[in-house]
Design a protein around this motif. Structure first.
Motif, PDB file in Angstrom:
ATOM      1  N   PHE A 116     -38.385  -1.140  42.847  1.00  0.00           N
ATOM      2  CA  PHE A 116     -38.799  -0.843  44.219  1.00  0.00           C
ATOM      3  C   PHE A 116     -39.523   0.491  44.385  1.00  0.00           C
ATOM      4  CE2 PHE A 116     -34.908  -3.447  44.469  1.00  0.00           C
ATOM      5  CZ  PHE A 116     -35.446  -4.566  45.072  1.00  0.00           C
ATOM      6  N   GLY A 117     -39.339   1.396  43.445  1.00  0.00           N
ATOM      7  CA  GLY A 117     -39.803   2.763  43.667  1.00  0.00           C
ATOM      8  C   GLY A 117     -38.773   3.528  44.467  1.00  0.00           C
ATOM      9  N   ILE A 118     -38.982   4.819  44.582  1.00  0.00           N
ATOM     10  CA  ILE A 118     -38.031   5.661  45.312  1.00  0.00           C
ATOM     11  C   ILE A 118     -38.784   6.836  45.904  1.00  0.00           C
ATOM     12  CG2 ILE A 118     -37.383   7.105  43.323  1.00  0.00           C
ATOM     13  CD1 ILE A 118     -34.432   6.834  44.369  1.00  0.00           C
ATOM     14  N   VAL A 119     -38.434   7.233  47.110  1.00  0.00           N
ATOM     15  CA  VAL A 119     -39.131   8.336  47.771  1.00  0.00           C
ATOM     16  C   VAL A 119     -38.692   9.663  47.164  1.00  0.00           C
ATOM     17  CG1 VAL A 119     -39.300   7.023  49.922  1.00  0.00           C
ATOM     18  CG2 VAL A 119     -37.393   8.625  49.597  1.00  0.00           C
ATOM     19  N   ASP A 120     -39.544  10.666  47.292  1.00  0.00           N
ATOM     20  CA  ASP A 120     -39.168  12.004  46.831  1.00  0.00           C
ATOM     21  C   ASP A 120     -37.953  12.495  47.625  1.00  0.00           C
ATOM     22  OD1 ASP A 120     -41.273  12.044  45.057  1.00  0.00           O
ATOM     23  OD2 ASP A 120     -42.613  13.155  46.392  1.00  0.00           O
ATOM     24  N   GLY A 121     -37.025  13.110  46.930  1.00  0.00           N
ATOM     25  CA  GLY A 121     -35.850  13.661  47.600  1.00  0.00           C
ATOM     26  C   GLY A 121     -34.853  12.621  48.047  1.00  0.00           C
ATOM     27  N   ALA A 122     -34.915  11.403  47.500  1.00  0.00           N
ATOM     28  CA  ALA A 122     -33.979  10.356  47.900  1.00  0.00           C
ATOM     29  C   ALA A 122     -32.545  10.751  47.567  1.00  0.00           C
ATOM     30  CB  ALA A 122     -34.326   9.043  47.212  1.00  0.00           C
ATOM     31  N   GLU A 123     -31.620  10.238  48.348  1.00  0.00           N
ATOM     32  CA  GLU A 123     -30.193  10.468  48.126  1.00  0.00           C
ATOM     33  C   GLU A 123     -29.644   9.331  47.262  1.00  0.00           C
ATOM     34  OE1 GLU A 123     -27.158  11.356  51.477  1.00  0.00           O
ATOM     35  OE2 GLU A 123     -26.933   9.223  50.992  1.00  0.00           O
ATOM     36  N   VAL A 124     -28.980   9.689  46.155  1.00  0.00           N
ATOM     37  CA  VAL A 124     -28.382   8.702  45.251  1.00  0.00           C
ATOM     38  C   VAL A 124     -26.929   9.098  45.038  1.00  0.00           C
ATOM     39  CG1 VAL A 124     -28.478   7.577  43.002  1.00  0.00           C
ATOM     40  CG2 VAL A 124     -30.608   8.327  44.115  1.00  0.00           C
ATOM     41  N   THR A 125     -26.020   8.298  45.580  1.00  0.00           N
ATOM     42  CA  THR A 125     -24.593   8.629  45.605  1.00  0.00           C
ATOM     43  C   THR A 125     -23.799   7.713  44.676  1.00  0.00           C
ATOM     44  OG1 THR A 125     -24.758   9.338  47.917  1.00  0.00           O
ATOM     45  CG2 THR A 125     -22.553   8.851  47.085  1.00  0.00           C
ATOM     46  N   VAL A 126     -22.802   8.291  44.007  1.00  0.00           N
ATOM     47  CA  VAL A 126     -21.851   7.519  43.217  1.00  0.00           C
ATOM     48  C   VAL A 126     -20.444   7.834  43.723  1.00  0.00           C
ATOM     49  CG1 VAL A 126     -20.809   7.197  40.938  1.00  0.00           C
ATOM     50  CG2 VAL A 126     -23.285   7.406  41.150  1.00  0.00           C
ATOM     51  N   GLU A 127     -19.698   6.793  44.113  1.00  0.00           N
ATOM     52  CA  GLU A 127     -18.282   6.972  44.422  1.00  0.00           C
ATOM     53  C   GLU A 127     -17.504   7.145  43.124  1.00  0.00           C
ATOM     54  OE1 GLU A 127     -17.351   4.654  48.592  1.00  0.00           O
ATOM     55  OE2 GLU A 127     -17.012   3.587  46.716  1.00  0.00           O
ATOM     56  N   ALA A 128     -16.479   7.990  43.162  1.00  0.00           N
ATOM     57  CA  ALA A 128     -15.759   8.286  41.919  1.00  0.00           C
ATOM     58  C   ALA A 128     -14.275   8.521  42.181  1.00  0.00           C
ATOM     59  CB  ALA A 128     -16.357   9.513  41.240  1.00  0.00           C
ATOM     60  N   ASN A 129     -13.447   7.975  41.297  1.00  0.00           N
ATOM     61  CA  ASN A 129     -12.045   8.344  41.244  1.00  0.00           C
ATOM     62  C   ASN A 129     -11.934   9.669  40.496  1.00  0.00           C
ATOM     63  OD1 ASN A 129      -9.378   8.499  39.790  1.00  0.00           O
ATOM     64  ND2 ASN A 129      -8.983   6.655  40.990  1.00  0.00           N
ATOM     65  N   PRO A 130     -11.156  10.623  40.995  1.00  0.00           N
ATOM     66  CA  PRO A 130     -11.105  11.936  40.337  1.00  0.00           C
ATOM     67  C   PRO A 130     -10.749  11.885  38.855  1.00  0.00           C
ATOM     68  CG  PRO A 130      -9.996  12.025  42.461  1.00  0.00           C
ATOM     69  CD  PRO A 130     -10.323  10.584  42.210  1.00  0.00           C
ATOM     70  N   ASP A 131      -9.916  10.931  38.454  1.00  0.00           N
ATOM     71  CA  ASP A 131      -9.489  10.860  37.058  1.00  0.00           C
ATOM     72  C   ASP A 131     -10.589  10.387  36.122  1.00  0.00           C
ATOM     73  OD1 ASP A 131      -7.006  11.723  37.816  1.00  0.00           O
ATOM     74  OD2 ASP A 131      -6.012   9.784  37.613  1.00  0.00           O
ATOM     75  N   THR A 132     -11.698   9.865  36.669  1.00  0.00           N
ATOM     76  CA  THR A 132     -12.754   9.310  35.819  1.00  0.00           C
ATOM     77  C   THR A 132     -13.962  10.232  35.715  1.00  0.00           C
ATOM     78  OG1 THR A 132     -13.789   8.128  37.669  1.00  0.00           O
ATOM     79  CG2 THR A 132     -12.069   6.957  36.429  1.00  0.00           C
ATOM     80  N   VAL A 133     -13.893  11.419  36.291  1.00  0.00           N
ATOM     81  CA  VAL A 133     -15.047  12.322  36.302  1.00  0.00           C
ATOM     82  C   VAL A 133     -14.833  13.457  35.316  1.00  0.00           C
ATOM     83  CG1 VAL A 133     -16.466  13.882  37.688  1.00  0.00           C
ATOM     84  CG2 VAL A 133     -15.574  11.774  38.707  1.00  0.00           C
ATOM     85  N   THR A 134     -15.740  13.572  34.374  1.00  0.00           N
ATOM     86  CA  THR A 134     -15.763  14.691  33.433  1.00  0.00           C
ATOM     87  C   THR A 134     -17.111  15.386  33.556  1.00  0.00           C
ATOM     88  OG1 THR A 134     -16.718  13.383  31.635  1.00  0.00           O
ATOM     89  CG2 THR A 134     -14.297  13.406  31.829  1.00  0.00           C
TER      90      THR A 134
END
Length: 406
Positions: A116-134
């Protein structure tokens, strides 16, 4: 697992949009990528998620390939309808997206952007469980184009987390936030209030812990008991108490007071941010009625007033796509009255409010009474002709919506 899918019209096997659907190229376009996997099922959750024992006929390691097959289908469908537009926001939700390897998430994002393409400055969010983030995970996702983590903190109090069946360690929230900050990402933390056995002091401790992390954004949701969940059964059997409406109202007022004092402004009933630049643009796209395609089992989509939803189970979802068919289970095209009612429901919850002229004509006369009851800001209604909720109105937002739509 979530409740039954909505009723609707059958969706065509090829996923084609109706020939008379007029896609506006100026309407912002977003993508929601659903990752339906969790290690355990939280007692309050009715989202379309699956633990390992519930995944008969589907494998997590195949999921990225399956979802990107729907991305290819979406590209074909929107090209035929003249509706391909660059993405303004992308949101990985779940479930627990970070249960998948960072490389799988990066691949899903890359193929979606390629389609699709993406605009400059687009917001890209990932939901995360605290135990899975390093730090490694955060760095890998930042390099892939992720800009924001939404971390499921829920509470800082162990017995409250236990009541919610949350298994993460409270101290890992700080580790996850530090990893995201180190990768240059914006950070949001999610909180839930009103769990069985949670006191006002417990809630204050969670607010203090969240503010100490100095996130860019905080979401605070009142616990809602959904039919079919473990928690609903526990309450029905009298094993734990149900939510106390008065206590939840006190908790909301405390949250708004503490967050405002710390520099967070509310922009939706359950969401606060440190400045407009840190508001969730993806969620605002939903609330403002923009277009989006929801990828994944059970995901919902909206394009030019048409809504559709995918089959729920990952195995059924994968089977449809492997056969070259759309995973859509059904769709609907709400009429004008339904669209107006939905607009009132969503936009009235925003700090920007809704124009009085956008309210149903037959219901505009109730605004004066809502002002007199202290639920709607009178100055905004008179000077700007916009309906904006007061603090009391936010506490009774559902009642305000009913008054404006009944």
């Amino acid at each position: 697992m979530a409740g039954p899918l909505p009723l609707g019209d059958p969706a065509p096997a090829d996923g084609r949009l109706p020939a008379d659907l007029a896609v506006d190229p100026a309407t912002p376009f977003s993508a929601y990528l659903h990752v339906p996997f969790c290690r355990v099922r939280c007692g309050y959750c009715d989202f379309n998620t699956y633990t390992a024992t519930e995944l008969r006929g589907a494998r997590q390691e195949d999921y990225a390939s399956t979802l990107t097959a729907e991305v290819g289908l979406a590209r074909e469908v929107l090209t035929a309808a003249g509706g391909v537009r660059p993405l303004h926001t992308v949101f990985f939700g779940g479930g627990t997206p970070t249960l998948l390897p960072a490389g799988d998430l990066a691949r899903m994002l890359a193929e979606t952007v390629a389609a699709f393409g993406i605009v400059d400055g687009a917001e890209v969010t990932v939901e995360a469980n605290p135990d899975t983030v390093t730090a490694e995970v955060a760095d890998d996702l930042a390099r892939a184009g992720v800009t924001r983590f939404s971390i499921g903190m829920q509470s800082a109090v162990p017995h409250v987390l236990a009541a919610l069946d949350r298994t993460h360690r409270p101290e890992n929230v700080r580790t996850a936030v530090g990893a995201a900050r180190g990768a240059g990402l914006d950070v949001s933390v999610d909180l839930i209030y009103g769990a069985p056995g949670e006191s006002l002091a417990d809630w204050e401790a969670s607010l203090d812990a969240a503010l100490a992390l100095e996130p860019d954004h905080i979401s605070a949701y009142a616990l809602i008991i959904e039919d079919g969940t473990k928690l609903a059964r526990q309450i029905r059997r009298g094993e734990v108490p149900g939510p106390d409406d008065d206590l939840q109202a006190d908790m909301y007022e405390l949250a708004d007071e503490r967050l405002a004092a710390a520099g967070y402004g509310w922009y939706e009933v359950s969401n606060w941010a440190r400045g407009e630049e840190h508001r969730s643009r993806h969620n605002l796209a939903y609330w403002r009625g923009s277009d989006w395609w929801g990828f994944g089992p059970g995901a919902h989509s909206h394009v030019a007033g048409l809504r559709w939803w995918n089959v729920k189970h990952p195995a059924a979802y994968a089977q449809r796509l492997a056969a070259g068919e759309s995973p859509a289970a059904g769709r609907e095209r709400p009429d004008e009255q339904a669209r107006v009612l939905e607009q009132v429901l969503l936009r009235s919850r925003l700090s920007e409010g809704i124009a009085l002229d956008d309210l149903p004509v037959d219901n505009r006369d109730v605004v004066a009474g809502l002002i007199a009851d202290g639920l709607v800001d009178g100055a905004s209604a008179l000077r700007e002709r916009r309906l904006r909720l007061t603090l009391q109105g936010r506490l009774l937002a559902d009642a305000v919506v009913r008054a404006l739509t009944d």
